[in-house]
Scaffold this active site. Structure first.
Site, short mmCIF file in Angstrom:
data_model
loop_
_atom_site.label_atom_id
_atom_site.label_comp_id
_atom_site.label_asym_id
_atom_site.label_seq_id
_atom_site.Cartn_x
_atom_site.Cartn_y
_atom_site.Cartn_z
N HIS A 87 48.65 -24.48 14.89
CA HIS A 87 47.39 -24.70 15.61
C HIS A 87 46.18 -24.66 14.68
CE1 HIS A 87 48.92 -25.02 19.66
NE2 HIS A 87 49.62 -23.92 19.52
N ASP A 129 51.55 -18.73 16.34
CA ASP A 129 52.46 -19.23 17.37
C ASP A 129 52.69 -20.73 17.21
OD1 ASP A 129 49.66 -19.48 18.11
OD2 ASP A 129 50.35 -20.30 20.02
N GLU A 130 53.76 -21.21 17.83
CA GLU A 130 54.07 -22.64 17.92
C GLU A 130 53.93 -23.36 16.57
OE1 GLU A 130 51.57 -23.93 21.20
OE2 GLU A 130 53.11 -23.35 22.65
N VAL A 131 54.58 -22.79 15.57
CA VAL A 131 54.60 -23.42 14.24
C VAL A 131 55.75 -24.43 14.27
CG1 VAL A 131 54.65 -23.02 11.76
CG2 VAL A 131 53.82 -21.22 13.30
#
Length: 520
Positions: free
Chosen positions: A139, A198-200
């Site tokens: 992100h 997060d959300e890598v």
């Protein structure tokens, strides 16, 4: 011989009768236990609850995309304090006033340091912890979209993930953290700091990463450890938080790299369908000092949602409270005390996504769920219920009506029709009615296409559509005026994007005219 046969026959009959009775009893007991089990799982059993130990109740302010006026955020603070909030998680993204080489990370509409410092001092005055959030792995679109930093992407075509193997990447992250931490330390020492992570979605893809010959988990954990170590280096007393979703994917053999991570995971879960990973929670319990949880009061009901689905948001928070009130890890007698809950309120799903629910229209959802958490923390008795709606009516309806200052009792799906005066009610009504008008137009457009060959019907609909166009112009003018109360002029938004087609809107649109909608 005859006597023996009769005796054998009597014994056989008795045995058969006993077997029938026992089997019948087994069936009855099994049916009863199954019924009770089904009733237990379908009911919300919270009567005579023990107060939950939850030291931190943190509200997330997502400033990416459409940051509210700081004066509006200030106006919310007294009520948030009364509802039990202990801290604010502030996700600045491009709204922080970076300096020097990082100046291009800030939008030209970013808060200036003077007004931001004044706001943070007010937050501290109300006794809240200030928790900055800076994304340091995934992100990172607001950083990597810039040409001067594009070469630091993990994948050249994707601006969301930074390459952790390049020394310049690590230096960039250090400079970002340093500027934000030192700015906040000039006001008050930081108790907590959130590094995102997060959300890598892209790990171990670029040439430099592949040359390391390490697993995805190892690369992830090493980068996070280096980041947490740097935060500790410049602010030793600060506790580092990170989102936990990437940790859930780590195999047991890779957990050795996490033992010295010096951070606390925040397990986020926004809907009932997603199962809790108790195995992951157990690993967190073994490897970290504390565990946090995270829910969502807005920003989890669709990328282009205009209003939160309040029932779903309440279910999310209620499910969390029921889970943690008596949560025990295997082999332990005492109930585990979670460190805190973060009520997330996403403004966009990612930097380039369209805006979802605005903060003012999510106030009913925020207040409702803070009321729920407050009751669990204080150990209030609550009535047993079969489902979320019934639970709301029996335990929260009157309180929400009072806190929203409504002249009539509210319902989960009927807040907009009541005489309420919460801080954001005017924008809530405009957004709701714009959805209703768009639903009208969508419905009639479908009719026009269906009966296009009917000249008379087509002419009638063209006239009606012209009226809708006039109504939309009027609504646009009203929306701009209302938005100006909450957002700076250069960030005013005319709501676009496809609205959710909710049954609630369709049904109500048959009972109310557009004139009523525009003159609520």
């Amino acid at each position: 011989m005859y006597f023996s046969r009769n005796r054998y026959r009597v014994i056989s009959i008795r045995f058969f009768l006993y077997a029938v009775i026992l089997f019948s009893s087994y069936l009855c007991v099994s049916f009863y236990l199954m019924s009770e089990s089904m009733n237990f799982t379908s009911k919300i059993r919270v009567q005579n609850i023990t107060a939950i130990k939850l030291p931190n109740v943190v509200v997330h302010l997502d400033l990416k995309g459409f940051p509210p006026k700081l004066s509006y955020l200030k106006a919310l603070l007294p009520t948030l304090q009364e509802l039990g909030v202990t801290g604010l998680l502030i996700e600045y993204e491009d709204m922080f006033p970076y300096e020097g080489r990082l100046v291009n990370l800030s939008t030209k509409y970013a808060y200036n340091k003077t007004e931001l410092k004044d706001f943070l001092q007010t937050v501290i005055h109300f006794g809240f912890d200030v928790i900055p959030l800076v994304q340091t792995f995934g992100h990172m679109e607001h950083v990597l979209k810039n040409k001067e930093f594009a070469h630091l992407r993990e994948l050249p075509t994707q601006s969301n993930v930074i390459c952790p193997s390049k020394s310049e990447s690590r230096l960039l992250i250090r400079h970002m953290l340093e500027q934000i931490i030192k700015f906040h330390q000039s006001i008050l020492p930081l108790k907590y700091f959130h590094i995102g992570a997060d959300e890598v979605y892209h790990i171990n893809k670029c040439k430099q990463c592949l040359q390391r010959h390490e697993t995805n988990a190892t690369i992830y954990l090493k980068h996070v450890k280096e980041t947490t170590d740097f935060v500790k280096e410049i602010s030793p007393q600060t506790t580092v938080l990170l989102w936990d979703d990437m940790l859930r994917k780590i195999s047991i053999k890779d957990w050795g790299h996490a033992k010295n991570l010096r951070a606390e995971p925040v397990y986020w879960r926004y809907n009932m369908k997603e199962k809790i990973s108790h195995a992951a929670l157990y690993q967190y319990h073994k490897n970290f000092d504390d565990i946090w949880i995270a829910s969502a009061f807005k920003g989890a009901d669709g990328m282009t949602a205009t209003l939160p689905i309040v029932q779903d948001r309440l279910s999310n928070h209620l499910d969390w409270m029921l889970l943690i009130q008596n949560y025990k890890f295997g082999g332990e007698v005492d109930t585990h005390s979670f460190k805190g809950i973060i009520l997330t309120g996403w403004s966009r799903y990612f930097h380039g996504a369209p805006p979802c629910e605005l903060l003012p229209v999510a106030i009913p959802s925020l207040y409702l769920n803070l009321l729920l958490i407050k009751k669990f923390r204080e150990g209030h008795d609550m009535t047993n219920s079969h489902d979320t709606i019934d639970f709301f009516h029996k335990n929260l309806k009157d309180d929400l009506t009072e806190w929203l200052r409504c002249g009539e009792t509210v319902d989960l799906d009927d807040i907009e029709t009541k005489a309420c005066s919460f801080n954001g009610d005017d924008l809530y009504k405009v957004i709701f009615n714009s959805d209703m008008i768009i639903s009208h137009i969508t419905y009639n457009m479908e009719l026009i296409l269906k009966y296009y060959t009917d000249d008379e019907y087509r002419q009638h609909n063209i006239q009606m559509y012209n009226k809708y166009l006039t109504d939309m112009w009027f609504l646009e003018s009203k929306m701009k005026k209302v938005l100006a109360r909450y957002y700076y002029d250069n960030l005013r938004m005319i709501h676009s994007g496809r609205p959710r087609q909710r049954k609630m809107i369709t049904e109500r649109s048959t009972r109310r005219s557009l004139g009523e909608a525009l003159n609520y």
